[in-house]
Design a protein around this motif. Structure first.
Motif, PDB file in Angstrom:
ATOM      1  N   VAL A 201      -7.033 -11.927 -10.664  1.00 37.45           N
ATOM      2  CA  VAL A 201      -6.044 -12.650 -11.465  1.00 37.45           C
ATOM      3  C   VAL A 201      -5.618 -11.791 -12.641  1.00 37.45           C
ATOM      4  O   VAL A 201      -4.431 -11.724 -12.994  1.00 37.45           O
ATOM      5  N   PHE A 202      -6.582 -11.102 -13.239  1.00 46.09           N
ATOM      6  CA  PHE A 202      -6.304 -10.221 -14.371  1.00 46.09           C
ATOM      7  C   PHE A 202      -5.310  -9.131 -13.974  1.00 46.09           C
ATOM      8  O   PHE A 202      -4.382  -8.809 -14.712  1.00 46.09           O
ATOM      9  N   TYR A 203      -5.483  -8.569 -12.790  1.00 47.08           N
ATOM     10  CA  TYR A 203      -4.572  -7.525 -12.314  1.00 47.08           C
ATOM     11  C   TYR A 203      -3.155  -8.068 -12.126  1.00 47.08           C
ATOM     12  O   TYR A 203      -2.186  -7.459 -12.567  1.00 47.08           O
ATOM     13  N   TYR A 204      -3.052  -9.201 -11.488  1.00 51.73           N
ATOM     14  CA  TYR A 204      -1.728  -9.768 -11.225  1.00 51.73           C
ATOM     15  C   TYR A 204      -1.012 -10.154 -12.519  1.00 51.73           C
ATOM     16  O   TYR A 204       0.204 -10.022 -12.640  1.00 51.73           O
ATOM     17  N   GLU A 205      -1.774 -10.619 -13.500  1.00 47.60           N
ATOM     18  CA  GLU A 205      -1.179 -10.997 -14.782  1.00 47.60           C
ATOM     19  C   GLU A 205      -0.656  -9.788 -15.549  1.00 47.60           C
ATOM     20  O   GLU A 205       0.154  -9.934 -16.462  1.00 47.60           O
TER      21      GLU A 205
ATOM     22  N   PHE B  77       0.595  -6.161 -11.495  1.00 47.91           N
ATOM     23  CA  PHE B  77       0.364  -5.820 -10.094  1.00 47.91           C
ATOM     24  C   PHE B  77       1.221  -6.720  -9.199  1.00 47.91           C
ATOM     25  O   PHE B  77       1.304  -7.927  -9.426  1.00 47.91           O
ATOM     26  N   SER B  78       1.847  -6.120  -8.225  1.00 48.85           N
ATOM     27  CA  SER B  78       2.684  -6.888  -7.298  1.00 48.85           C
ATOM     28  C   SER B  78       1.816  -7.811  -6.446  1.00 48.85           C
ATOM     29  O   SER B  78       0.720  -7.451  -6.015  1.00 48.85           O
ATOM     30  N   ARG B  79       2.326  -9.015  -6.209  1.00 46.22           N
ATOM     31  CA  ARG B  79       1.616  -9.965  -5.352  1.00 46.22           C
ATOM     32  C   ARG B  79       1.566  -9.470  -3.905  1.00 46.22           C
ATOM     33  O   ARG B  79       0.808  -9.999  -3.093  1.00 46.22           O
ATOM     34  N   LYS B  80       2.370  -8.457  -3.609  1.00 40.50           N
ATOM     35  CA  LYS B  80       2.348  -7.885  -2.261  1.00 40.50           C
ATOM     36  C   LYS B  80       1.084  -7.055  -2.037  1.00 40.50           C
ATOM     37  O   LYS B  80       0.730  -6.751  -0.898  1.00 40.50           O
ATOM     38  N   ILE B  81       0.455  -6.679  -3.160  1.00 41.35           N
ATOM     39  CA  ILE B  81      -0.818  -5.943  -3.067  1.00 41.35           C
ATOM     40  C   ILE B  81      -1.931  -6.971  -2.897  1.00 41.35           C
ATOM     41  O   ILE B  81      -2.120  -7.839  -3.743  1.00 41.35           O
ATOM     42  N   SER B  82      -2.651  -6.906  -1.811  1.00 40.94           N
ATOM     43  CA  SER B  82      -3.666  -7.913  -1.522  1.00 40.94           C
ATOM     44  C   SER B  82      -4.875  -7.794  -2.450  1.00 40.94           C
ATOM     45  O   SER B  82      -5.153  -6.730  -3.006  1.00 40.94           O
ATOM     46  N   LYS B  83      -5.570  -8.917  -2.601  1.00 42.06           N
ATOM     47  CA  LYS B  83      -6.808  -8.912  -3.380  1.00 42.06           C
ATOM     48  C   LYS B  83      -7.801  -7.917  -2.787  1.00 42.06           C
ATOM     49  O   LYS B  83      -8.509  -7.222  -3.506  1.00 42.06           O
ATOM     50  N   LYS B  84      -7.816  -7.848  -1.452  1.00 45.67           N
ATOM     51  CA  LYS B  84      -8.757  -6.950  -0.792  1.00 45.67           C
ATOM     52  C   LYS B  84      -8.446  -5.496  -1.125  1.00 45.67           C
ATOM     53  O   LYS B  84      -9.361  -4.690  -1.344  1.00 45.67           O
ATOM     54  N   GLU B  85      -7.166  -5.142  -1.182  1.00 38.28           N
ATOM     55  CA  GLU B  85      -6.788  -3.762  -1.506  1.00 38.28           C
ATOM     56  C   GLU B  85      -7.179  -3.414  -2.940  1.00 38.28           C
ATOM     57  O   GLU B  85      -7.688  -2.319  -3.209  1.00 38.28           O
ATOM     58  N   ILE B  86      -6.932  -4.350  -3.855  1.00 30.35           N
ATOM     59  CA  ILE B  86      -7.304  -4.127  -5.255  1.00 30.35           C
ATOM     60  C   ILE B  86      -8.816  -3.989  -5.379  1.00 30.35           C
ATOM     61  O   ILE B  86      -9.331  -3.067  -6.016  1.00 30.35           O
ATOM     62  N   TRP B  87      -9.536  -4.910  -4.737  1.00 26.21           N
ATOM     63  CA  TRP B  87     -11.002  -4.910  -4.822  1.00 26.21           C
ATOM     64  C   TRP B  87     -11.592  -3.652  -4.206  1.00 26.21           C
ATOM     65  O   TRP B  87     -12.542  -3.077  -4.734  1.00 26.21           O
ATOM     66  N   SER B  88     -11.032  -3.220  -3.088  1.00 30.10           N
ATOM     67  CA  SER B  88     -11.540  -2.011  -2.425  1.00 30.10           C
ATOM     68  C   SER B  88     -11.334  -0.785  -3.302  1.00 30.10           C
ATOM     69  O   SER B  88     -12.187   0.100  -3.372  1.00 30.10           O
ATOM     70  N   THR B  89     -10.183  -0.736  -3.974  1.00 26.05           N
ATOM     71  CA  THR B  89      -9.905   0.366  -4.894  1.00 26.05           C
ATOM     72  C   THR B  89     -10.892   0.355  -6.055  1.00 26.05           C
ATOM     73  O   THR B  89     -11.442   1.389  -6.455  1.00 26.05           O
ATOM     74  N   PHE B  90     -11.136  -0.844  -6.592  1.00 26.20           N
ATOM     75  CA  PHE B  90     -12.084  -0.997  -7.700  1.00 26.20           C
ATOM     76  C   PHE B  90     -13.473  -0.508  -7.289  1.00 26.20           C
ATOM     77  O   PHE B  90     -14.108   0.270  -7.999  1.00 26.20           O
ATOM     78  N   LEU B  91     -13.940  -0.962  -6.126  1.00 16.97           N
ATOM     79  CA  LEU B  91     -15.277  -0.571  -5.666  1.00 16.97           C
ATOM     80  C   LEU B  91     -15.375   0.936  -5.427  1.00 16.97           C
ATOM     81  O   LEU B  91     -16.431   1.535  -5.629  1.00 16.97           O
ATOM     82  N   GLY B  92     -14.242   1.541  -5.030  1.00 16.95           N
ATOM     83  CA  GLY B  92     -14.236   2.980  -4.800  1.00 16.95           C
ATOM     84  C   GLY B  92     -14.449   3.772  -6.071  1.00 16.95           C
ATOM     85  O   GLY B  92     -14.897   4.928  -6.022  1.00 16.95           O
ATOM     86  N   HIS B  93     -14.125   3.150  -7.217  1.00 19.15           N
ATOM     87  CA  HIS B  93     -14.291   3.828  -8.507  1.00 19.15           C
ATOM     88  C   HIS B  93     -15.533   3.354  -9.270  1.00 19.15           C
ATOM     89  O   HIS B  93     -15.841   3.892 -10.327  1.00 19.15           O
TER      90      HIS B  93
END
Length: 220
Positions: free
Chosen positions: A58-62, A65-81
C-alpha cells in the motif's frame, strides 16, 4: 494504562521482523533499493516509519507505483534487495521467550523472511525447538491466512481464538490479527512514535520490550 485480561493465552504468535529481530535498518535499505529499481523518489526514514500504518505494498502504491505493477512483483523485488542474513536478534529475545516456553505456552513464529535464512538464524541462536511452528508468508498472502493456518495446526477452536495473543510491530500485524479473531499486542521497541499507530489499528496493548510484556503477563 489499565491492565487487560491477556495474561492467560493458550498460544502466542510472534511476527519475526521488528519483534524478535532488529530488522528496521535492513528493511529500510531494501525499501530504498526497491524504489530505485522502479525509478521512484526514495522516501525518508520518517516516511518509512509512517508506512507502518499499512501493508508495505500500500505504501508503494501511495507513492507513485502503478497499479499495473503487481504486489508480487514489488514484493519479489524487495526480497531481492533484503539482506536478511545480516539481521541480528534483539539481546533480550532468547531469554524472554524461553521464559514463556517454560511457562507452558505454545509459541508460533510467522515471518516473510525466506525460510532457509530464517531457519538458519533460529539454529544459530539455538531457538529451533522454542517454536512449535515456523510459518512463512507468501509474496501475495495475507497474514490473517497464516494466522488461521497456525490455529488449525494447533487445533484451536474458533471460539477460543480470542485467547491467542498475536505480537507484532506493524499496523497490518494488528489489523490482520483482528481479522483472524486473535488478540493483537504491539511491540514498539526503539520506536515509541509508532505506539499510537499500533493502537489505532487494533492493538489491545503496546509494550516497549519483551521484558515489559512478560512482566505484564506475570513472568519474571
Amino acid at each position: 494504562m489499565k491492565k487487560q485480561d491477556v495474561s492467560c493465552p493458550k498460544v502466542i504468535i510472534y511476527d519475526w521482523d521488528g519483534t524478535r529481530a532488529d530488522s528496521m535498518s535492513a528493511t529500510y535499505a531494501a525499501l530504498r533499493s526497491t524504489f530505485q529499481a522502479f525509478d521512484k523518489a526514495v522516501p525518508s526514514f520518517a516516511e518509512f516509519v509512517e508506512c507502518l500504518r499499512n501493508p508495505p505494498t500500500v505504501f508503494y502504491y501511495e507513492r507513485g507505483f502503478s497499479r499495473k505493477i503487481s504486489k508480487k512483483e514489488i514484493w519479489s523485488t524487495f526480497l531481492g534487495h533484503a539482506n536478511y542474513s545480516s539481521i541480528k536478534l534483539y539481546p533480550d529475545v532468547k531469554k524472554e521467550i524461553e521464559k514463556q516456553k517454560r511457562s507452558g505456552w505454545s509459541l508460533v513464529l510467522v515471518s516473510a523472511c525466506p525460510r532457509d535464512i530464517l531457519l538458519g538464524l533460529l539454529a544459530k541462536h539455538d531457538l529451533m525447538t522454542t517454536f512449535e511452528h515456523v510459518l512463512v508468508t507468501g509474496s501475495d498472502q495475507r497474514k490473517s491466512t497464516v494466522f488461521n493456518r497456525a490455529c488449525r495446526l494447533l487445533r484451536i477452536k474458533r471460539g477460543d481464538r480470542h485467547e491467542i495473543i498475536c505480537v507484532g510491530d506493524m499496523a497490518c500485524d494488528m489489523f490482520e490479527a483482528v481479522v483472524a479473531g486473535l488478540t493483537p499486542i504491539g511491540l514498539c521497541r526503539d520506536h515509541p512514535e509508532i505506539s499510537h499507530i499500533l493502537k489505532s489499528h487494533g492493538a489491545r496493548l503496546v509494550f516497549g520490550s519483551l521484558k515489559e510484556f512478560n512482566s505484564h503477563l506475570g513472568i519474571q
